[in-house]
Design a protein around this motif. Structure first.
Motif, PDB file in Angstrom:
ATOM      1  N   ARG A 189      19.248 -55.404  24.272  1.00  0.00           N
ATOM      2  CA  ARG A 189      20.172 -55.261  25.400  1.00  0.00           C
ATOM      3  C   ARG A 189      21.247 -54.216  25.124  1.00  0.00           C
ATOM      4  O   ARG A 189      22.042 -53.905  26.020  1.00  0.00           O
ATOM      5  CB  ARG A 189      20.812 -56.617  25.716  1.00  0.00           C
ATOM      6  CG  ARG A 189      19.842 -57.623  26.331  1.00  0.00           C
ATOM      7  CD  ARG A 189      20.489 -58.975  26.471  1.00  0.00           C
ATOM      8  NE  ARG A 189      20.749 -59.575  25.165  1.00  0.00           N
ATOM      9  CZ  ARG A 189      21.508 -60.653  24.980  1.00  0.00           C
ATOM     10  NH1 ARG A 189      22.092 -61.233  26.012  1.00  0.00           N
ATOM     11  NH2 ARG A 189      21.683 -61.144  23.767  1.00  0.00           N
ATOM     12  N   HIS A 199      14.000 -49.070  33.157  1.00  0.00           N
ATOM     13  CA  HIS A 199      12.965 -50.086  32.957  1.00  0.00           C
ATOM     14  C   HIS A 199      11.581 -49.639  33.436  1.00  0.00           C
ATOM     15  O   HIS A 199      10.584 -49.944  32.772  1.00  0.00           O
ATOM     16  CB  HIS A 199      13.391 -51.382  33.650  1.00  0.00           C
ATOM     17  CG  HIS A 199      14.443 -52.127  32.884  1.00  0.00           C
ATOM     18  ND1 HIS A 199      15.795 -51.960  33.124  1.00  0.00           N
ATOM     19  CD2 HIS A 199      14.355 -53.010  31.859  1.00  0.00           C
ATOM     20  CE1 HIS A 199      16.480 -52.727  32.301  1.00  0.00           C
ATOM     21  NE2 HIS A 199      15.661 -53.362  31.522  1.00  0.00           N
ATOM     22  N   GLN A 272      12.410 -58.113  32.038  1.00  0.00           N
ATOM     23  CA  GLN A 272      13.734 -57.490  31.923  1.00  0.00           C
ATOM     24  C   GLN A 272      14.020 -56.610  33.130  1.00  0.00           C
ATOM     25  O   GLN A 272      15.155 -56.562  33.625  1.00  0.00           O
ATOM     26  CB  GLN A 272      13.805 -56.674  30.635  1.00  0.00           C
ATOM     27  CG  GLN A 272      13.859 -57.484  29.370  1.00  0.00           C
ATOM     28  CD  GLN A 272      13.985 -56.609  28.140  1.00  0.00           C
ATOM     29  OE1 GLN A 272      13.684 -55.411  28.172  1.00  0.00           O
ATOM     30  NE2 GLN A 272      14.419 -57.184  27.039  1.00  0.00           N
TER      31      GLN A 272
END
Length: 328
Positions: A189, A199, A272
């Motif tokens: 993170r 992403h 994520q």
């Protein structure tokens, strides 16, 4: 006489592979150091009133450190000098599976949250340093993983490591470090990758990495020349299968494990991505709600009632409705 009196290990079975273990000092030291530092970080975060997800702790300990222990001290390590396929499973586990487990534990974010402000700043500066940026640059790290696997099997590296103990331990560390260079920055993170690695880009890189990781196993499985052939031909026990078949089994195991690791890796990145999109949407919604909220004047009189359309509009239809209303 030396050949006749040689003592060979018994033929490996599932029970022997699961029940046979041998200690490995350097691997134990590495596991103890990594596990101790991670536990210290979790304790520090909780003492400060924070929380650390149990799932991350479990992934780091069971999948990450656990894979290192199994690869270096289980029956795979006992038989890796007798057969090629246990060595191949060892190496792919250290190169792909253990880094995934360590990265799922997110030790980089844990270090930032556990350390004092000065220490956290040093960690972040190290992540953005020139050398680390170069080694963890997505395409560079992918090439490093592939080059490590090919160097191990298609140079004298692996054959020499079977004879020299310290080089064997260095090879373990080399494989683990190469895998971590790609996986840790993708899953942490912390901002450890360039800004353009969004992403969707990470998902594409992971998909590409899964294809690249399959190449060493495919090459080993189909390679006509024996890998460390002189060693395995000389040390082949009487019960062993054909050495060529042993290499094909090892290559197939490498290929299968690499594909099994690639799928959850990609799923984690996609998860994520979904969480990041939801968080960004929630932030935008709150911002829009704040901008669109009516601002009440300092002295507001009674609210004006909204009049129906037939009282405010002209035309024949509106006039007819008004007459009907008066007549009723």
């Amino acid at each position: 006489m030396s050949e006749l009196s040689a003592v060979y290990l018994p033929e490996p079975t599932v029970g022997r592979l699961l029940g046979t273990w041998q200690p490995d000092g350097p691997a134990l030291l590495l596991v103890a150091v990594l596990g101790g530092l991670y536990a210290w970080g979790v304790v520090r975060v909780r003492r400060r009133g924070g929380t650390w997800p149990p799932a991350r702790l479990a992934a780091f300990v069971l999948l990450g450190l656990g894979t290192i222990v199994v690869a270096t001290m289980s029956g795979l390590a006992v038989y890796d000098r007798e057969l090629f396929w246990p060595a191949a499973v060892q190496n792919v586990g250290l190169d792909l599976l253990a880094p995934l487990g360590l990265a799922l534990g997110d030790p980089l974010r844990l270090a930032v949250e556990a350390l004092p402000e000065g220490g956290a700043g040093r960690v972040r500066r190290a992540l953005t340093g020139r050398l680390v940026r170069l080694l963890t640059f997505p395409l560079v790290s992918t090439v490093l993983v592939l080059a490590t696997e090919l160097t191990v099997y298609f140079t004298p590296y692996f054959a020499t490591a079977l004879r020299v103990g310290w080089l064997h331990e260095l090879m373990y560390l080399h494989l683990l470090a190469a895998g971590c260079l790609f996986v840790l920055p993708v899953l942490t993170r912390e901002q450890a990758l360039p800004a353009w690695c969004t992403h969707p880009v990470r998902a594409a890189l992971v998909f590409l990495d899964g294809i690249v990781d399959a190449l060493p196993g495919l090459v080993v499985m189909t390679h006509g020349t024996l890998i460390a052939g002189a060693w395995y031909l000389h040390h082949a026990p009487p019960w062993s299968v054909d050495v060529h078949h042993d290499q094909q089994v090892g290559g197939g195991a490498m290929l299968g494990i690499s594909e099994l690791v690639a799928l959850p890796f990609l799923l984690v990145v996609l998860a994520q991505w979904v969480r990041a999109e939801r968080a960004q949407t929630a932030v935008l919604d709150r911002r829009l709600d704040g901008e669109l909220a009516p601002v009440a004047p300092a002295a507001q009189g009674p609210a004006e009632l909204v009049r129906p359309w037939w009282e405010t509009e002209g035309g024949e239809v509106a006039e007819r409705v008004r007459r009907q209303g008066r007549g009723g």
